[in-house]
Design an enzyme around this catalytic site. Sequence first.
Site, short mmCIF file in Angstrom:
data_model
loop_
_atom_site.label_atom_id
_atom_site.label_comp_id
_atom_site.label_asym_id
_atom_site.label_seq_id
_atom_site.Cartn_x
_atom_site.Cartn_y
_atom_site.Cartn_z
N GLY A 1 65.29 31.52 -47.27
CA GLY A 1 66.29 30.52 -47.63
C GLY A 1 66.69 30.53 -49.09
N ASP B 1 60.40 41.78 -48.17
CA ASP B 1 60.16 40.74 -47.15
C ASP B 1 59.49 41.39 -45.95
OD1 ASP B 1 61.55 37.67 -46.73
OD2 ASP B 1 60.60 38.64 -44.99
N ASN C 1 54.18 43.63 -46.53
CA ASN C 1 53.49 42.37 -46.78
C ASN C 1 52.74 42.56 -48.08
OD1 ASN C 1 51.78 40.19 -46.95
ND2 ASN C 1 51.08 40.30 -44.84
N ASN D 1 54.56 30.64 -49.32
CA ASN D 1 53.13 30.34 -49.13
C ASN D 1 52.34 30.66 -50.39
OD1 ASN D 1 51.78 33.23 -48.61
ND2 ASN D 1 53.80 33.17 -47.63
N CYS E 1 49.76 30.69 -66.12
CA CYS E 1 50.04 31.54 -64.96
C CYS E 1 49.85 30.68 -63.71
CB CYS E 1 49.17 32.79 -64.96
SG CYS E 1 47.57 32.62 -64.15
N CYS F 1 55.88 22.55 -38.22
CA CYS F 1 57.29 22.92 -38.32
C CYS F 1 57.87 22.26 -39.55
CB CYS F 1 58.06 22.49 -37.06
SG CYS F 1 59.82 22.85 -37.18
N CYS G 1 41.13 30.19 -67.31
CA CYS G 1 41.79 30.65 -66.07
C CYS G 1 40.88 31.62 -65.30
CB CYS G 1 43.10 31.35 -66.41
SG CYS G 1 43.97 31.97 -64.96
P1 ATP Z 1 60.30 29.12 -42.06
O1 ATP Z 1 58.89 29.41 -42.51
O2 ATP Z 1 60.80 27.79 -42.48
O3 ATP Z 1 60.56 29.44 -40.62
P2 ATP Z 1 60.95 31.48 -43.58
O4 ATP Z 1 59.66 32.10 -43.13
O5 ATP Z 1 62.20 32.28 -43.50
O6 ATP Z 1 61.24 30.14 -42.82
P3 ATP Z 1 61.66 30.81 -46.32
O7 ATP Z 1 61.09 29.79 -47.22
O8 ATP Z 1 63.07 30.68 -45.92
O9 ATP Z 1 60.70 30.92 -45.07
O10 ATP Z 1 61.49 32.22 -47.01
C1 ATP Z 1 60.31 32.78 -47.46
C2 ATP Z 1 60.39 34.27 -47.23
O11 ATP Z 1 59.26 34.90 -47.82
C3 ATP Z 1 60.38 34.63 -45.75
O12 ATP Z 1 61.51 35.41 -45.45
C4 ATP Z 1 59.07 35.40 -45.56
O13 ATP Z 1 59.19 36.42 -44.61
C5 ATP Z 1 58.80 35.93 -46.97
N1 ATP Z 1 57.37 36.16 -47.23
C6 ATP Z 1 56.39 35.24 -47.21
N2 ATP Z 1 55.19 35.79 -47.49
C7 ATP Z 1 55.42 37.13 -47.67
C8 ATP Z 1 54.58 38.25 -47.96
N3 ATP Z 1 53.27 38.11 -48.09
N4 ATP Z 1 55.14 39.48 -48.10
C9 ATP Z 1 56.48 39.63 -47.93
N5 ATP Z 1 57.33 38.61 -47.66
C10 ATP Z 1 56.81 37.37 -47.51
ZN ZN Z 2 46.10 32.05 -65.81
#
Ligand code: ATP
Ligand code: ZN
Length: 312
Positions: free
Chosen positions: A46, A67, A130, A167, A209, A233, A286
């Site tokens: 988003g 992503d 990832n 996250n 950081c 959700c 840290c």
């Molecule tokens: P929702 O969780 O609300 O269904 P979303 O997963 O698309 O939506 P957003 O906040 O819109 O979440 O976007 C975060 C983006 O970060 C996502 O597209 C997700 O795939 C990406 N992402 C999260 N963690 C990782 C990771 N470890 N490596 C690569 N991409 C990541």
């Molecule tokens: Zn630090």
Amino acid sequence: SKVKDMSAEVVDSNPYSRLMALQRMGIVANYERIREFSVAIVGIGGVGSVAAEMLTRCGVGRLLLYDYDKVELANMNRLFFRPEQVGMTKTDAAVQTLSDINPDVVLEAINLMNSPNGVGSELDLSYTLNITTVEGFETFMCSLKNKTFRPEKEGNGVDLVLSCVDNYEARMVVNQACNELNQTWMESGVSEDAVSGHIQLLIPGETACFACVPPLVVASGVDERTLKREGVCAASLPTTMGVVAGLLVQNTLKYLLKFGHVSRYLGYNALKDYFPTMEMKPNPQCPNAACLERQKEYILAKPAREAEAKAK
Ligand code: ATP
Ligand code: ZN
């Protein structure tokens, strides 16, 4: 009359001429430098996808996109992705749209096929990256260091990393990579209830950081629940995400093109229309070893910084 005569400014169909007006009007000293910059965007959801589109329309030189997910129908309450892109990886879908908007931008969807060992296949999602896996982290680090776009550039191959993940674990990994590489980055987040968000500038050794301070909870009225809870959700609004993406890219443009004040931390509370700001110093205790190394270097470089400031 008091109305400034702008008739001399020819408005043509070239989108760059409106951007170059920033230079004529004295806002930016050298707008054209935008084409030299490389920006890495981690998380094309988003916030990240909208940030990528803004930078593309601004004519940034190069974007590196990361992503691990595919476009889903459930993403249509956000901006950027279209229903016909459902099933594509977010990075491939983004490259498709962005290259149509501005073919001058060098776009790189970074996946595991870019990894030194070339694992994964295009048939499933195993090749998407990832950043929290060993292979993913290695590929992420390599891609940030890669200088083929501008070999003469000092430091890493990118000028800025934008974290647009949702996250805590992924944020800590971006933090680790940037601390190790001494790479300035910006973090962004939108709360689970969709009505607050923030952006934050992180300069290794100079600012806190992401591991220096526990996630910002209760900071001046902005609810910062950046921890994504499993099975919950989360709410989401294209407005809040669009505002946060706008704040993030505005700060990016100011940082890269050196104009205005670059915010260290800027919060957005949508219910009160309140934008708190603050600055956070690094924590000498840290838990991140690379952060402590950068802090030491920053202190050692203090006399040189002061001499430079005096000379100006
Ligand atoms: P929702 O969780 O609300 O269904 P979303 O997963 O698309 O939506 P957003 O906040 O819109 O979440 O976007 C975060 C983006 O970060 C996502 O597209 C997700 O795939 C990406 N992402 C999260 N963690 C990782 C990771 N470890 N490596 C690569 N991409 C990541
Ligand atoms: Zn630090």
